[in-house]
Design a protein around this motif. Structure first.
Motif, mmCIF file in Angstrom:
data_model
loop_
_atom_site.group_PDB
_atom_site.id
_atom_site.type_symbol
_atom_site.label_atom_id
_atom_site.label_comp_id
_atom_site.label_asym_id
_atom_site.label_seq_id
_atom_site.Cartn_x
_atom_site.Cartn_y
_atom_site.Cartn_z
ATOM 1 N N THR A 108 44.377 19.043 -30.616
ATOM 2 C CA THR A 108 43.948 17.667 -30.338
ATOM 3 C C THR A 108 43.885 16.854 -31.621
ATOM 4 O O THR A 108 44.335 15.696 -31.662
ATOM 5 C CB THR A 108 42.563 17.668 -29.644
ATOM 6 N N TRP A 109 43.332 17.453 -32.685
ATOM 7 C CA TRP A 109 43.230 16.736 -33.957
ATOM 8 C C TRP A 109 44.608 16.559 -34.619
ATOM 9 O O TRP A 109 44.882 15.532 -35.235
ATOM 10 C CB TRP A 109 42.270 17.440 -34.906
ATOM 11 N N ILE A 110 45.465 17.548 -34.492
ATOM 12 C CA ILE A 110 46.825 17.425 -35.044
ATOM 13 C C ILE A 110 47.531 16.220 -34.424
ATOM 14 O O ILE A 110 48.138 15.402 -35.122
ATOM 15 C CB ILE A 110 47.634 18.719 -34.801
ATOM 16 N N LEU A 111 47.400 16.096 -33.102
ATOM 17 C CA LEU A 111 48.035 14.981 -32.397
ATOM 18 C C LEU A 111 47.326 13.657 -32.666
ATOM 19 O O LEU A 111 47.965 12.601 -32.742
ATOM 20 C CB LEU A 111 48.075 15.264 -30.896
ATOM 21 N N SER A 112 46.003 13.694 -32.829
ATOM 22 C CA SER A 112 45.259 12.464 -33.117
ATOM 23 C C SER A 112 45.626 11.905 -34.488
ATOM 24 O O SER A 112 45.808 10.692 -34.642
ATOM 25 C CB SER A 112 43.751 12.731 -33.052
ATOM 26 N N LEU A 113 45.729 12.779 -35.482
ATOM 27 C CA LEU A 113 46.147 12.354 -36.816
ATOM 28 C C LEU A 113 47.566 11.788 -36.769
ATOM 29 O O LEU A 113 47.870 10.762 -37.384
ATOM 30 C CB LEU A 113 46.073 13.540 -37.794
ATOM 31 N N TYR A 114 48.417 12.466 -36.032
ATOM 32 C CA TYR A 114 49.808 12.009 -35.854
ATOM 33 C C TYR A 114 49.831 10.628 -35.215
ATOM 34 O O TYR A 114 50.517 9.716 -35.685
ATOM 35 C CB TYR A 114 50.554 13.013 -34.982
ATOM 36 N N GLY A 115 49.069 10.479 -34.132
ATOM 37 C CA GLY A 115 49.074 9.211 -33.399
ATOM 38 C C GLY A 115 48.539 8.057 -34.211
ATOM 39 O O GLY A 115 49.010 6.921 -34.077
ATOM 40 N N THR A 116 47.552 8.312 -35.080
ATOM 41 C CA THR A 116 47.012 7.254 -35.938
ATOM 42 C C THR A 116 48.036 6.812 -36.968
ATOM 43 O O THR A 116 48.161 5.627 -37.279
ATOM 44 C CB THR A 116 45.738 7.752 -36.652
ATOM 45 N N ALA A 117 48.776 7.779 -37.511
ATOM 46 C CA ALA A 117 49.755 7.457 -38.557
ATOM 47 C C ALA A 117 50.994 6.772 -37.995
ATOM 48 O O ALA A 117 51.519 5.822 -38.586
ATOM 49 C CB ALA A 117 50.157 8.734 -39.293
ATOM 50 N N ILE A 118 51.466 7.257 -36.858
ATOM 51 C CA ILE A 118 52.747 6.791 -36.337
ATOM 52 C C ILE A 118 52.514 5.670 -35.327
ATOM 53 O O ILE A 118 52.121 5.909 -34.197
ATOM 54 C CB ILE A 118 53.539 7.951 -35.682
ATOM 55 N N GLY A 119 52.768 4.452 -35.767
ATOM 56 C CA GLY A 119 52.598 3.280 -34.913
ATOM 57 C C GLY A 119 53.743 2.307 -35.115
ATOM 58 O O GLY A 119 54.886 2.698 -35.413
ATOM 59 N N ALA A 120 53.422 1.045 -35.009
ATOM 60 C CA ALA A 120 54.460 0.014 -35.111
ATOM 61 C C ALA A 120 55.108 -0.035 -36.487
ATOM 62 O O ALA A 120 56.257 -0.469 -36.622
ATOM 63 C CB ALA A 120 53.852 -1.348 -34.766
ATOM 64 N N GLY A 121 54.382 0.405 -37.521
ATOM 65 C CA GLY A 121 54.959 0.380 -38.868
ATOM 66 C C GLY A 121 56.240 1.184 -38.987
ATOM 67 O O GLY A 121 57.137 0.847 -39.769
ATOM 68 N N VAL A 122 56.335 2.257 -38.182
ATOM 69 C CA VAL A 122 57.529 3.109 -38.208
ATOM 70 C C VAL A 122 58.762 2.355 -37.725
ATOM 71 O O VAL A 122 59.891 2.678 -38.107
ATOM 72 C CB VAL A 122 57.278 4.373 -37.352
ATOM 73 N N LEU A 123 58.567 1.326 -36.900
ATOM 74 C CA LEU A 123 59.695 0.561 -36.368
ATOM 75 C C LEU A 123 60.373 -0.297 -37.428
ATOM 76 O O LEU A 123 61.479 -0.789 -37.209
ATOM 77 C CB LEU A 123 59.227 -0.327 -35.205
ATOM 78 N N PHE A 124 59.716 -0.491 -38.574
ATOM 79 C CA PHE A 124 60.317 -1.261 -39.666
ATOM 80 C C PHE A 124 60.846 -0.366 -40.787
ATOM 81 O O PHE A 124 61.604 -0.819 -41.645
ATOM 82 C CB PHE A 124 59.280 -2.244 -40.243
ATOM 83 N N LEU A 125 60.445 0.909 -40.779
ATOM 84 C CA LEU A 125 60.873 1.839 -41.825
ATOM 85 C C LEU A 125 62.389 2.038 -41.882
ATOM 86 O O LEU A 125 62.970 2.012 -42.985
ATOM 87 C CB LEU A 125 60.165 3.189 -41.639
ATOM 88 N N PRO A 126 63.092 2.223 -40.748
ATOM 89 C CA PRO A 126 64.551 2.422 -40.831
ATOM 90 C C PRO A 126 65.289 1.249 -41.476
ATOM 91 O O PRO A 126 66.335 1.450 -42.105
ATOM 92 C CB PRO A 126 64.967 2.575 -39.358
ATOM 93 N N ILE A 127 64.752 0.033 -41.346
ATOM 94 C CA ILE A 127 65.427 -1.138 -41.918
ATOM 95 C C ILE A 127 65.424 -1.050 -43.435
ATOM 96 O O ILE A 127 66.457 -1.232 -44.094
ATOM 97 C CB ILE A 127 64.755 -2.443 -41.437
ATOM 98 N N ASN A 128 64.256 -0.747 -44.011
ATOM 99 C CA ASN A 128 64.178 -0.637 -45.470
ATOM 100 C C ASN A 128 64.982 0.536 -46.005
ATOM 101 O O ASN A 128 65.635 0.428 -47.048
ATOM 102 C CB ASN A 128 62.710 -0.491 -45.908
ATOM 103 N N ILE A 129 64.953 1.653 -45.293
ATOM 104 C CA ILE A 129 65.737 2.818 -45.720
ATOM 105 C C ILE A 129 67.222 2.512 -45.593
ATOM 106 O O ILE A 129 68.023 2.827 -46.483
ATOM 107 C CB ILE A 129 65.374 4.055 -44.882
ATOM 108 N N GLY A 130 67.604 1.887 -44.480
ATOM 109 C CA GLY A 130 69.010 1.568 -44.247
ATOM 110 C C GLY A 130 69.581 0.607 -45.270
ATOM 111 O O GLY A 130 70.724 0.746 -45.711
ATOM 112 N N ILE A 131 68.772 -0.379 -45.669
ATOM 113 C CA ILE A 131 69.226 -1.342 -46.684
ATOM 114 C C ILE A 131 69.441 -0.641 -48.021
ATOM 115 O O ILE A 131 70.387 -0.931 -48.747
ATOM 116 C CB ILE A 131 68.198 -2.486 -46.826
ATOM 117 N N GLY A 132 68.562 0.316 -48.340
ATOM 118 C CA GLY A 132 68.677 1.034 -49.611
ATOM 119 C C GLY A 132 69.839 2.012 -49.648
ATOM 120 O O GLY A 132 70.308 2.382 -50.724
#
Length: 438
Positions: free
Chosen positions: A27-51
């Motif tokens: 439960t805690w493994i998934l809770s930590l995961y869920g807190t970290a992985i949100g809408a911010g991840v949807l912008f990460l591929p753009i910055n990586i892709g540009i680089g």
């Protein structure tokens, strides 16, 4: 005899919890995961892709050590609390004094506040993008659309904050499954155009690797950040496992970070293998998430319908969570600065003032539409780095109770250098802006 009983009891408890895949730990493994992985991840591929390929390689190499080691150090700091329920702010107050606690509260607020501005802009852009590109409607003036959306979200929070928190926790798992499903679904569009750079890799990036690391570290820190939940996580484990929490917390963090870095890296790879660098630049210029861009890039009914819906849900979830966090952070700062006003008589005045400040600033951000990726790179990432990297590492070398971790010299040096690189982005931008003014 009582001491032996307690020792044997907690030893058995530790053996029970030592099984990292029991229900509570999962439960805690998934809770930590869920807190970290949100809408911010949807912008990460753009910055990586540009680089390009260099940014992708750096992400694959340093994402896990940066994420795991920094959050483990923060957990170690929280474990110092004299009481079982001592939060990170209380630990700072106990070990460094009231002024340090005030400074930490301000930094904590500033680590959340820019993210709220990011999602204020993102939700406005996503809805505007959907109206103009998917239902062929007329573009609504930004100040009207932003007013409606932010007021609606704020109203939802004000009438049912406790319900919203529970609702967001329910949304976490469908979002994670949707992200994984989308990663696999995009495989059919892979073209590997990014690997065309390999023939010119050494020539093109010979003198750019330092600049790439400088730009990318704040973005990685932001994308995987879940520092706000670390206090709750450690407090829970201290109550359950007593003295064995020091051994169990790092193991749970380890498996959670393995899960989040592998799935996010797969999602990023799936996105950047599907479109070209030029298209990533176009997505950045439109200031929208990668899912919104995919919805018009591919002539695919599933992505056209699913992309904007998932993006809207993810950004809404993140906005609601960060609105609550920003409001609480600003409230803590008010309480510490204006102690004499912290009473029932001034409660409503303080509450209205805080909500007004957060709402007006979020509205201004949505109307003026600042670059989301630049806020992440130059503001959010660097401030989060102070809390995650610099403060815990500083504590290791100043607090006797943390001297046992001084033997990890290479890890501590890595964290200090990483945090300093991220923080220096703010200094660089200030110097660059002032230079342009003159």
């Amino acid at each position: 005899m009582l001491e032996n009983f307690k020792k044997n009891y907690f030893k058995k408890k530790y053996q029970d919890y030592h099984n990292i895949f029991n229900k509570n730990n999962i439960t805690w493994i998934l809770s930590l995961y869920g807190t970290a992985i949100g809408a911010g991840v949807l912008f990460l591929p753009i910055n990586i892709g540009i680089g390009g390929i260099l940014y992708l390689l750096i992400l694959i190499i340093i994402a896990f050590p940066i994420t795991f080691l920094s959050h483990r150090n923060l957990a170690r700091l929280v474990l110092l609390g004299n009481k079982k329920d001592s939060s990170i702010s209380q630990v700072i107050d106990e070990n460094f004094g009231g002024k340090a606690s005030l400074l930490f509260s301000i930094l904590y607020f500033l680590s959340i506040y820019p993210i709220l501005l990011i999602y204020s802009t993102a939700i406005t852009n996503t809805v505007n993008f959907f109206i103009t590109h998917h239902i062929n409607g007329y573009e609504i003036p930004r100040f009207i659309l932003a007013s409606f959306l932010i007021f609606l979200l704020m109203f939802i929070i004000l009438i049912g904050e406790k319900f919203i928190v529970k609702f967001m926790s329910i949304l976490v798992f469908p979002f994670i499954l949707s992200l994984l499903f989308l990663s696999f679904y995009l495989i059919q569009f892979w073209n590997f155009s990014i690997f065309h750079e390999l023939k010119n890799f050494f020539h093109q990036y010979n003198f750019k690797i330092y600049h790439a690391i400088w730009n990318l570290i704040p973005i990685i820190i932001f994308s995987f950040n879940h520092s706000p939940i670390i206090s709750s996580f450690v407090i829970n484990k201290k109550k359950e496992c007593q003295i064995y929490a020091k051994k169990i917390c790092p193991r749970i963090l380890f498996y959670s970070h393995i899960l989040m870095t592998t799935t996010v890296i797969f999602f990023v790879c799936s996105c950047i293998f599907s479109i070209t660098t030029e298209e990533m630049i176009e997505a950045k210029n439109q200031n929208v998430s990668i899912l919104s861009y995919f919805s018009i890039r591919f002539q695919n009914s599933f992505l056209k319908d699913f992309g904007p819906i998932l993006a809207t849900i993810a950004i809404t979830k993140s906005f609601l969570g960060h609105y609550i966090g920003a409001k609480e952070g600003l409230n803590n700062v008010f309480v510490l600065i204006f102690k004499k006003y912290n009473n029932k008589k001034n409660f409503y005045i303080k509450n209205i003032t805080i909500n007004s400040i957060v709402f007006i600033s979020a509205w201004f951000s949505a109307v003026f539409n600042p670059s989301i990726l630049e806020i992440i790179e130059y503001v959010s990432g660097p401030i989060i780095a102070i809390i995650l990297f610099l403060i815990p590492t500083y504590a290791i070398y100043t607090l006797p109770s943390m001297q046992q971790y001084r033997s990890e010299k290479l890890i501590n040096l890595f964290l200090w250098v990483t945090g300093s690189i991220a923080f220096s982005s703010i200094i660089y931008q200030l110097i660059f802006k002032i230079k342009n003014w003159f």
